[in-house]
Scaffold this active site. Structure first.
Site, short mmCIF file in Angstrom:
data_model
loop_
_atom_site.label_atom_id
_atom_site.label_comp_id
_atom_site.label_asym_id
_atom_site.label_seq_id
_atom_site.Cartn_x
_atom_site.Cartn_y
_atom_site.Cartn_z
N LYS A 178 0.84 -1.19 0.00
CA LYS A 178 0.00 0.00 0.00
C LYS A 178 0.88 1.24 0.00
O LYS A 178 1.84 1.34 0.79
CB LYS A 178 -0.89 0.00 1.25
CG LYS A 178 -1.86 -1.16 1.31
CD LYS A 178 -2.98 -1.02 0.30
CE LYS A 178 -4.04 -2.08 0.52
NZ LYS A 178 -5.18 -1.90 -0.41
N HIS A 309 -10.87 -8.42 -6.90
CA HIS A 309 -10.55 -7.80 -5.62
C HIS A 309 -11.04 -8.66 -4.45
O HIS A 309 -12.22 -9.00 -4.39
CB HIS A 309 -11.21 -6.42 -5.56
CG HIS A 309 -11.22 -5.79 -4.20
ND1 HIS A 309 -12.36 -5.65 -3.44
CD2 HIS A 309 -10.21 -5.27 -3.46
CE1 HIS A 309 -12.05 -5.06 -2.30
NE2 HIS A 309 -10.77 -4.82 -2.27
MG MG Z 1 -6.91 -2.15 -3.79
#
Ligand code: MG
Length: 377
Positions: A178, A309
């Site tokens: 991230k 996802h």
């Molecule tokens: Mg994502």
């Protein structure tokens, strides 16, 4: 329409489950003050039973907010399924969408419908005594996988590196990290440190979680170009399809997006504007397996990559349907819900061969169940 089948939906059990995470996690939306750290996942479980004694299991989910509303909407529409032929899945989907028309054809309304749609697909595959993957004609026996849960922003880079090596030693091929902090150099240094530790061959993805603006996104994407990334995910606002298309045209690193879209129609708009090199639909978020398969088929027609996802337990069957070799996202978060564990081997998750999704609910789920309702004929 006339149905030859005698089997009918006789009862439906809905459960609202709040599944705790072992650790609270933060992506860029949290670091930027837009959302609270994630501490649990709201699950809407649907178990559909039929007059001939068959059953199917489906679920939808919400993060932070929305679980109560998904459960409430599911309770409103569940009676409409009673007495229906469970094999007529797309007609049932249409019926539920029309019944909910005043609250729209995307987002929360179809996410409640997803729990039923997924249960009906599970039921159909179980009846045929094949896995869901086989039922829909999936060509792959296994799908390359990458881990996401080890790469969040609250973790120091040393922890991310340690988790990445743990994932690799478990047989997981790649890792996603991230990013999306105010200082992109800090992001770059973290990812570069992981690349250095893992070596050049390991697939690494980064996820901006929609935090860059158009004016900075191109330079930021180019900054990461020497790290050999497999993709850059959600560099811009999830609905800025044109901005994603500009990046896709100008950056060599593939652009991935689509997880926040909550209908097949939104995915068609994204793909038709060439806003993604790799599309990331999420079956519970877009309204179930019925709309997911339409998205996947359009992605294949346009020769785009497919990397669904979250929710690997469902998506392993669906990703396996892509002729372009897909990716599956490894998250262990939902594992406590089920008795079964997906098999990971040589960088890939093996497509389960048990009938249906191959999932049964674990006894522990009762600990986290907040509400339950059963509808019957
Ligand atoms: Mg994502």
């Amino acid at each position: 329409m006339i149905s030859d089948h005698k089997d009918r939906i006789s009862s439906i059990k809905l459960s609202k489950v709040k599944l705790p995470l072992l650790k609270s996690i933060s992506d860029a939306k949290v670091i930027q003050g837009k959302q609270a750290p994630l501490v649990d996942v709201d699950i809407l479980l649907s178990q559909i039973n039929t007059s001939e004694g068959r059953s199917g299991l489906g679920f939808s989910y919400a993060l932070r907010i929305g679980g109560e509303a998904q459960f409430a909407h599911a309770k409103e529409i569940a009676p409409l399924l009673i007495g229906e032929d469970p094999s007529r899945i797309s007609e049932i989907w249409d019926k539920l969408v029309w019944a909910s028309a005043s609250i729209g054809r995307s987002g929360l309304s179809v996410q409640s419908i997803a729990a039923f749609d997924i249960a009906l697909w599970d039921l159909k595959a179980r009846k045929a005594r094949v896995s869901l993957a086989k039922l829909i004609g999936s060509p792959w026996d296994s799908v390359p996988c990458y881990n996401t849960s080890g790469g969040y922003l609250q973790a120091p880079v040393e922890e991310i590196i340690e988790k990445a090596h743990q994932s690799r030693s478990r047989g997981i091929a790649g890792v996603k990290i991230k990013i999306g902090q105010d200082d992109v150099q800090k992001d770059y240094q973290r990812v570069a440190a992981v690349r250095k530790s893992l070596g050049d061959e390991v697939p690494i993805m980064v996820d901006v979680n929609q935090q860059w603006k158009r004016k900075e996104a191109l330079n930021n994407c180019l900054l990461f170009s020497d790290l050999g990334l497999t993709w850059i995910e959600e560099p811009l606002d999830a609905h800025d399809f044109g901005g994603h298309a500009q990046l896709s045209a100008r950056v060599n690193t593939p652009i991935a997006t689509g997880e926040m879209l909550s209908s097949a129609r939104e995915h068609f708009d994204l793909m038709n504007q060439r806003g993604a090199d790799i599309v990331q639909p999420d079956a519970p978020r877009v309204g179930g397996i019925t709309p997911f398969l339409k998205v996947a088929s359009e992605a294949e027609r346009l020769e785009l990559g497919l990397a669904p996802h979250f929710v690997m337990e469902i998506h392993i069957h669906l990703a396996a349907s892509s002729r372009v070799e897909p990716w599956i996202e490894h998250f262990e978060w939902l594992e406590p819900l089920f008795n079964e564990r997906l098999q990971i081997k040589d960088g890939r998750i093996v497509v389960p061969t048990q009938p249906g999704l191959g999932l049964t609910i674990s006894d522990r789920v009762s600990e986290w169940t907040q509400a339950e309702t059963t509808f019957s004929s």
